[in-house]
Every structure is written in C-alpha cells, then in structure tokens.
Design a protein around this motif. Structure first.
Motif, short mmCIF file in Angstrom:
data_model
loop_
_atom_site.label_atom_id
_atom_site.label_comp_id
_atom_site.label_asym_id
_atom_site.label_seq_id
_atom_site.Cartn_x
_atom_site.Cartn_y
_atom_site.Cartn_z
N GLY A 176 0.78 -1.13 -0.06
CA GLY A 176 -0.08 0.07 0.06
C GLY A 176 0.79 1.23 0.12
N SER A 177 2.00 1.08 -0.20
CA SER A 177 2.89 2.37 -0.07
C SER A 177 3.13 2.90 -1.68
CB SER A 177 4.57 1.94 0.28
OG SER A 177 5.01 0.79 -0.28
N ASN A 178 3.96 3.92 -1.84
CA ASN A 178 3.99 4.49 -2.96
C ASN A 178 5.27 3.87 -3.78
OD1 ASN A 178 5.14 6.29 -5.12
ND2 ASN A 178 3.69 7.84 -3.92
N TYR A 179 4.74 3.22 -4.74
CA TYR A 179 5.58 2.05 -5.37
C TYR A 179 6.43 2.90 -6.43
CZ TYR A 179 2.71 -1.52 -3.62
OH TYR A 179 2.13 -2.58 -2.67
N PHE A 180 6.05 4.13 -6.73
CA PHE A 180 6.98 5.00 -7.71
C PHE A 180 8.27 5.18 -7.11
CE2 PHE A 180 8.39 9.29 -8.76
CZ PHE A 180 8.58 8.99 -10.22
N TYR A 181 8.23 5.57 -5.63
CA TYR A 181 9.46 5.90 -4.97
C TYR A 181 10.17 4.68 -4.37
CZ TYR A 181 8.48 10.94 -5.03
OH TYR A 181 8.52 12.08 -5.68
N LEU A 182 9.41 3.69 -4.41
CA LEU A 182 10.23 2.11 -4.06
C LEU A 182 11.20 1.83 -5.24
CD1 LEU A 182 7.46 0.00 -2.48
CD2 LEU A 182 9.62 0.85 -1.22
N PHE A 183 10.61 2.26 -6.33
CA PHE A 183 11.25 1.85 -7.76
C PHE A 183 12.44 2.86 -7.85
CE2 PHE A 183 11.95 3.26 -12.18
CZ PHE A 183 12.43 2.11 -12.42
N LEU A 184 12.52 4.01 -7.44
CA LEU A 184 13.44 4.95 -7.39
C LEU A 184 14.35 4.72 -6.39
CD1 LEU A 184 11.61 8.72 -7.82
CD2 LEU A 184 13.17 7.47 -9.51
N LEU A 185 14.16 3.86 -5.18
CA LEU A 185 15.00 3.90 -4.16
C LEU A 185 15.69 2.59 -4.68
CD1 LEU A 185 12.57 3.95 -1.11
CD2 LEU A 185 14.62 5.16 -1.62
N VAL A 186 15.21 1.71 -5.38
CA VAL A 186 15.66 0.39 -5.81
C VAL A 186 16.78 0.91 -6.70
CG1 VAL A 186 15.68 -1.66 -7.05
CG2 VAL A 186 14.02 -1.18 -5.36
N ILE A 187 16.30 1.62 -7.87
CA ILE A 187 17.39 2.14 -9.05
C ILE A 187 18.41 2.99 -8.13
CG2 ILE A 187 17.71 3.67 -10.96
CD1 ILE A 187 16.25 1.20 -11.46
N PHE A 213 16.81 11.05 0.03
CA PHE A 213 15.63 12.25 -0.32
C PHE A 213 14.51 11.23 -0.82
CE2 PHE A 213 14.11 14.73 -4.21
CZ PHE A 213 13.26 15.85 -3.29
N TYR A 214 14.71 10.54 -1.51
CA TYR A 214 13.58 9.37 -2.17
C TYR A 214 12.96 8.81 -0.72
CZ TYR A 214 15.43 10.33 -6.76
OH TYR A 214 16.07 11.00 -8.01
N ALA A 215 13.83 8.19 0.00
CA ALA A 215 13.27 7.57 1.18
C ALA A 215 12.51 8.23 2.05
CB ALA A 215 14.56 6.98 1.97
N SER A 216 12.84 9.66 2.45
CA SER A 216 12.00 10.72 3.08
C SER A 216 10.72 10.93 2.56
CB SER A 216 12.95 11.89 3.31
OG SER A 216 13.90 11.69 3.94
N LEU A 217 10.66 11.05 1.10
CA LEU A 217 9.45 11.30 0.29
C LEU A 217 8.50 10.04 0.59
CD1 LEU A 217 10.61 13.21 -2.85
CD2 LEU A 217 9.56 13.98 -0.81
N TRP A 218 9.18 8.79 0.36
CA TRP A 218 8.17 7.63 0.45
C TRP A 218 7.90 7.55 1.88
CZ3 TRP A 218 9.06 3.42 3.85
CH2 TRP A 218 8.24 2.51 3.54
N ALA A 219 8.74 7.67 3.14
CA ALA A 219 8.13 7.46 4.32
C ALA A 219 7.11 8.45 4.69
CB ALA A 219 9.42 7.85 5.44
N GLY A 220 7.27 9.62 4.28
CA GLY A 220 6.18 10.64 4.51
C GLY A 220 4.78 10.20 4.01
N ARG A 221 4.88 10.03 2.78
CA ARG A 221 3.49 9.35 2.04
C ARG A 221 2.83 8.26 2.83
NH1 ARG A 221 1.20 13.11 -1.18
NH2 ARG A 221 0.29 11.45 -2.26
#
Length: 229
Positions: A176-187, A213-221
C-alpha cells in the motif's frame, strides 16, 4: 553499526595514506618517453588516443585505485556513522524544508561531483594533450544542473496532500506504499552499489543523498496513509 563505520573510516584513511607513497607509474620516465613519441598528426587523433590509453594502462600503478577506494569507503563510512549515530533506525527529516534542502543538496553535489571528476582525471593525466577531453563534458554541465534541479523541484510535489514529516524509514511493510518511490529507491541503491564497486567516489555522497531524499518522500507518504487508515 558505529563500530563497523569507524573501522571502515580507519581502513580507508590507511588506504589513502598508503597511496601517496606509490608513484603514479611503474616506470614514469619510460612512460613519458613513449607518450611523447606518439605523433597524433601522423596516426590520426582517434588512433593516437587509443594508443595513449593502452600505453597509460600498461604503466599505471595501483596508486589511484588505492586513492579511489579509500575515498569511496571514507565517504561511505562517514555517511553510515552519521545516519546511525542515534541507533539502528533512520528517521526522515523533521520538516518539509529540510527534505527539500536534501533534494537540492543532492542536485548540487551531483553537478559538483561531475565537474570535480573531470578536473581530477585531467590532473592525473588521464587525457592525451591533443584531445579536447575537458571542454566537451564541461559544456554539458549547465544542462545537467537544470535537469537535476528541475527533477528535485518536481519531486517536492510528493509533499502535497497527505504527508507526514519525521517518520521512521522502514521497509518491513511496503504493501500500500508509493511504488513509484520504491522503484526510485531500488534504482538509486543499485547506482550507489555500482559507484562503490567501481570506486567512483565522486558520486557516492550525491547518490546517498538522492537515496535519503527519495526514502524521506516515500516515508512521509507512507506514514500519512497509515495514519489516515
């Protein structure tokens, strides 16, 4: 984790110190004699450059590899020590302004690292004197800066709507998290690993900042969605 990072920092400093005791070339006099004997007008720019790179690789000592890996793991060790200084958990920044600052710092350091790498390789003699090896990459730096700062700015839109600052960055439950930022995190994590493996120390810190930066945005959402539920 602190003990591991301190150990990494000490070993990296020893590697850097040891590198300064090694000459750049196994036989510097012979290398420069053969280098100066290359006639780029007779051979042609492309053939002369290929011969230069082969010649340099033949005579190059491990000096710069020790330096590059030393600086790579020094940066990595300091980053790990800083992130885990308060324990095993990593928190996102406590304000949207700080998250934005991390994004813009990542962009700034990426641009600065690109410039720094070009000039360092020039000082190390990585380019033949007849090649325009600095001018062309430097011309692309302003465009790179525009793209990166625009990208950082665009990602700040993720803080609109449901968003919670200061959350814990944990990937134990990602449903249920933001998969777009998960993708950015993996890359980005793959990019960090490649930079470390190749000892491309210039990009280690910028890549880690992009990752944070991406992890913080993902965690916030993610935290805001969980709070809403």
């Amino acid at each position: 984790m602190k003990q591991i990072s301190i150990g990494i920092i000490i070993l990296s400093l020893l590697s850097i110190a040891y590198s300064f005791s090694i000459p750049a070339y196994t036989n510097e006099e012979e290398y420069h004699r053969k280098y100066m004997a290359l006639d780029w007008q007779e051979l042609g720019g492309s053939n002369a450059s290929n011969q230069f790179y082969n010649l340099r690789n033949e005579y190059l000592s491990p000096k710069y590899r020790y330096q590059d890996y030393g600086f790579t793991f020094l940066i990595l060790g300091i980053a790990v020590f800083t992130l885990f200084r308060k324990g095993e958990l990593i928190n996102a920044p406590s304000s949207k302004g700080r998250i934005a600052l991390i994004g813009f710092c990542a962009a700034t350091l990426t641009v600065g690292a690109s410039v720094g790498d070009i000039f360092l390789e020039f000082c190390r003699g990585s380019y033949p004197w007849w090649a325009d090896s600095i001018g062309i990459p430097l011309m692309s730096i302003p465009f790179l800066a525009i793209i990166l700062f625009g990208w950082a700015l665009l990602n700040l839109l993720a803080m609109n709507g449901k968003f919670k600052v200061g959350g814990i960055i944990s990937f134990k439950k990602i449903k249920g998290s933001n998969y777009f930022y998960l993708f950015l995190l993996v890359i980005t994590a793959v990019i960090v690993a490649l930079c470390v493996a190749e000892a491309y120390f210039w990009m280690v810190l910028p890549s880690l900042l992009w990752l944070y930066f991406y992890a913080s945005l993902w965690a916030g959402r993610y935290a805001a969605n969980k709070l809403g539920q």
